[in-house]
Design a protein around this motif. Structure first.
Motif, mmCIF file in Angstrom:
data_model
loop_
_atom_site.group_PDB
_atom_site.id
_atom_site.type_symbol
_atom_site.label_atom_id
_atom_site.label_comp_id
_atom_site.label_asym_id
_atom_site.label_seq_id
_atom_site.Cartn_x
_atom_site.Cartn_y
_atom_site.Cartn_z
ATOM 1 N N GLY A 215 -91.144 -43.218 89.973
ATOM 2 C CA GLY A 215 -91.224 -41.994 89.990
ATOM 3 C C GLY A 215 -91.856 -41.476 91.396
ATOM 4 N N TYR A 216 -91.744 -42.343 92.511
ATOM 5 C CA TYR A 216 -92.474 -42.179 93.652
ATOM 6 C C TYR A 216 -91.624 -40.851 94.222
ATOM 7 C CZ TYR A 216 -94.174 -42.804 98.198
ATOM 8 O OH TYR A 216 -94.660 -42.557 99.658
ATOM 9 N N ALA A 217 -90.442 -40.718 94.062
ATOM 10 C CA ALA A 217 -89.962 -39.476 94.601
ATOM 11 C C ALA A 217 -90.778 -38.029 94.456
ATOM 12 C CB ALA A 217 -88.481 -39.196 93.926
ATOM 13 N N SER A 218 -91.337 -38.087 93.360
ATOM 14 C CA SER A 218 -92.108 -36.748 93.092
ATOM 15 C C SER A 218 -93.305 -36.724 94.404
ATOM 16 C CB SER A 218 -92.674 -36.474 91.642
ATOM 17 O OG SER A 218 -91.929 -36.188 90.930
ATOM 18 N N PHE A 219 -93.862 -37.600 94.388
ATOM 19 C CA PHE A 219 -95.001 -37.814 95.429
ATOM 20 C C PHE A 219 -94.656 -37.641 96.691
ATOM 21 C CE2 PHE A 219 -97.941 -39.757 98.242
ATOM 22 C CZ PHE A 219 -99.126 -39.385 98.119
ATOM 23 N N PHE A 220 -93.400 -38.222 97.154
ATOM 24 C CA PHE A 220 -92.728 -38.308 98.319
ATOM 25 C C PHE A 220 -92.342 -36.948 98.669
ATOM 26 C CE2 PHE A 220 -89.167 -37.828 101.142
ATOM 27 C CZ PHE A 220 -89.536 -38.541 102.175
ATOM 28 N N TRP A 221 -91.950 -36.142 97.792
ATOM 29 C CA TRP A 221 -91.282 -34.698 98.246
ATOM 30 C C TRP A 221 -92.591 -33.825 98.400
ATOM 31 C CZ3 TRP A 221 -86.955 -33.526 100.299
ATOM 32 C CH2 TRP A 221 -85.951 -34.377 100.382
ATOM 33 N N ALA A 222 -93.451 -34.023 97.429
ATOM 34 C CA ALA A 222 -94.808 -33.392 97.028
ATOM 35 C C ALA A 222 -95.692 -33.246 98.591
ATOM 36 C CB ALA A 222 -95.583 -33.028 96.091
ATOM 37 N N HIS A 223 -95.857 -34.467 98.821
ATOM 38 C CA HIS A 223 -96.804 -35.107 99.921
ATOM 39 C C HIS A 223 -96.262 -34.940 101.226
ATOM 40 C CE1 HIS A 223 -99.628 -37.529 102.243
ATOM 41 N NE2 HIS A 223 -100.431 -37.109 101.505
ATOM 42 N N ASN A 224 -95.283 -35.670 101.386
ATOM 43 C CA ASN A 224 -94.727 -35.993 102.787
ATOM 44 C C ASN A 224 -93.761 -34.964 103.300
ATOM 45 O OD1 ASN A 224 -96.249 -38.248 102.273
ATOM 46 N ND2 ASN A 224 -94.340 -39.574 102.436
ATOM 47 N N VAL A 225 -93.194 -33.957 102.169
ATOM 48 C CA VAL A 225 -92.221 -33.012 102.731
ATOM 49 C C VAL A 225 -92.840 -31.548 102.615
ATOM 50 C CG1 VAL A 225 -89.955 -32.131 102.487
ATOM 51 C CG2 VAL A 225 -90.320 -34.430 102.358
ATOM 52 N N PHE A 226 -93.003 -31.169 101.415
ATOM 53 C CA PHE A 226 -93.148 -29.951 101.152
ATOM 54 C C PHE A 226 -94.620 -29.517 101.765
ATOM 55 C CE2 PHE A 226 -90.329 -30.473 97.325
ATOM 56 C CZ PHE A 226 -89.335 -30.045 98.201
ATOM 57 N N MET A 227 -95.599 -30.315 101.168
ATOM 58 C CA MET A 227 -97.090 -30.119 101.902
ATOM 59 C C MET A 227 -97.340 -30.372 103.252
ATOM 60 S SD MET A 227 -98.679 -28.500 99.615
ATOM 61 C CE MET A 227 -98.762 -27.880 97.972
ATOM 62 N N GLU A 228 -96.432 -31.083 103.883
ATOM 63 C CA GLU A 228 -96.768 -31.316 105.100
ATOM 64 C C GLU A 228 -96.145 -30.032 106.038
ATOM 65 O OE1 GLU A 228 -98.119 -33.481 106.881
ATOM 66 O OE2 GLU A 228 -98.139 -35.504 105.974
ATOM 67 N N LEU A 229 -95.093 -29.571 105.562
ATOM 68 C CA LEU A 229 -94.427 -28.497 106.417
ATOM 69 C C LEU A 229 -95.471 -27.287 106.086
ATOM 70 C CD1 LEU A 229 -90.760 -28.877 105.280
ATOM 71 C CD2 LEU A 229 -91.692 -29.413 107.510
ATOM 72 N N LEU A 230 -95.909 -27.085 104.676
ATOM 73 C CA LEU A 230 -96.848 -25.776 104.610
ATOM 74 C C LEU A 230 -98.184 -26.213 105.330
ATOM 75 C CD1 LEU A 230 -97.096 -23.407 102.737
ATOM 76 C CD2 LEU A 230 -98.077 -24.637 101.017
#
Length: 281
Positions: A215-230
Motif C-alpha cells: 500500500g505504499y502507493a498511497s503514501f507516495f502520492w500523498a506525501h511525495n506528489v500532492f503535498m509536495e506540490l501544495l
C-alpha cells in the motif's frame, strides 16, 4: 555526510555576516558546501522516491555556477541572497545542534498531530515517541517533518532585506511561523490518513518496491506528489504576502530572477558558440 557539509556551510555563512574583505570568500564557501550537501542526499531522496528534491539538487548546479560568478563580481543582489541564506541557517541550525530543541519541536508536532487526528475521529496510537501508528501503518516524524526548514527559509528571505524595519520583521514572523506551522500539522495529518486509510491505493506505485510495506502507493502520492506540490504553492503564496509587507523584497525577487535568467541565457549562448566553433574545426 550531509551533516558535515551543512556544518561547514553554517560556519561559512556565519563568517560572511562578519564585516570584512573576506565576505565574498565566505559566501562562496557557504553556497558550495550547501549545494554539495544537497547533492550528497540525492541517493537518499531516490530511495525515498522523492521527486522534488532530486530535481532541485540538480538544478542547484547551474544556480551555484551563476551565484559564484556574481559573488566574485561583487554583485549586491547575490550578497543579499547570501545574507538571507545566512539568516536562515542561523534560525535552523540550533535545532540541529541542540538535541533538546530538536526533540522538543518534534514531540510538540507529534502531540498536536495526534490530537488533531483523534479529534477528527482517526484514532491514532504512538509506537514510539515520534512514530504514529494506525490501521497497521506507521509514520516516523523527524525534524524535516516539522516545517522548521520552510520557516527558516522564509524568515531568512525576509531578514535578507537591507532596509527591513522592526515592524516589517515582526509582521513577517507573525505570518510565516504560525501559517507554516499549522499547515504543516495539517499536512502530516492528511498524509497519515491517506496512508493509513489507503486513499490512493488505486494509483500505481511508481517505486515498484515493497520495501516500505504494502500500500505504499498511497503514501507516495500523498506525501511525495500532492503535498509536495501544495507546499510549493503555499510557500509562493507566503512569499507574495511578504512582498506586500516588505516591498523591497518584491524588487529584490524581480531583479534576482532577471539576474539568473540572464546568467542562463549567457551560458546557452556560450555553449552554442562553442559548439559552432567545434563544428567548424
Amino acid at each position: 555526510m550531509i551533516e558535515w557539509f551543512i556544518y561547514l556551510a553554517f560556519l561559512a555563512f556565519s563568517i560572511f555576516l562578519i564585516p570584512g574583505r573576506h565576505k565574498k570568500y565566505a559566501a562562496a564557501g557557504g553556497w558550495v558546501f550547501l549545494v554539495a550537501g544537497f547533492l550528497t542526499e540525492v541517493p537518499e531522496y531516490m530511495t525515498l522516491d522523492n521527486i522534488l528534491y532530486p530535481a532541485l539538487a540538480f538544478l542547484s548546479l547551474p544556480f551555484l555556477a551563476i551565484t559564484l560568478w556574481n559573488i566574485f563580481r561583487d554583485n549586491s543582489l547575490v550578497f543579499q541572497l547570501s545574507r538571507a541564506a545566512a539568516v536562515a541557517m542561523l534560525i535552523f541550525m540550533p535545532f540541529t545542534f541542540v538535541p533538546l530543541l530538536r526533540d522538543t519541536l518534534i514531540a510538540t508536532v507529534v502531540d498536536q498531530a495526534v490530537w488533531l487526528l483523534n479529534a477528527l475521529n482517526y484514532h491514532t496510537d504512538l509506537r514510539a515517541w515520534n512514530i504514529l501508528f494506525r490501521n497497521g501503518y506507521a509514520t516516523e516524524i523527524i525534524l524535516a517533518c516539522t516545517g522548521i526548514t520552510a520557516m527558516a527559509i522564509m524568515l531568512g528571505v525576509a531578514a535578507g532585506s537591507a532596509r527591513i524595519t522592526l515592524k516589517q520583521g515582526l509582521l513577517a514572523v507573525l505570518i510565516v511561523v504560525p501559517i507554516i506551522y499549522l499547515l504543516n500539522i495539517l499536512r502530516i495529518v492528511v498524509v497519515f490518513i491517506a496512508w493509513s486509510d489507503q486513499w490512493f491505493a488505486f494509483l500505481p506505485d511508481p517505486t515498484g518496491t515493497s520495501e516500505f510495506g504494502p500500500g505504499y502507493a498511497s503514501f507516495f502520492w500523498a506525501h511525495n506528489v500532492f503535498m509536495e506540490l501544495l507546499s510549493v504553492v503555499v510557500l509562493i503564496g507566503i512569499a507574495f504576502v511578504l512582498f506586500r509587507i516588505i516591498p523591497d523584497l518584491a524588487v529584490f525577487a524581480r531583479d534576482l530572477t532577471q539576474l539568473y535568467l540572464d546568467g542562463i541565457r549567457s551560458f546557452v549562448k556560450w555553449l552554442e558558440s562553442t559548439c559552432r566553433a567545434q563544428s567548424v574545426m
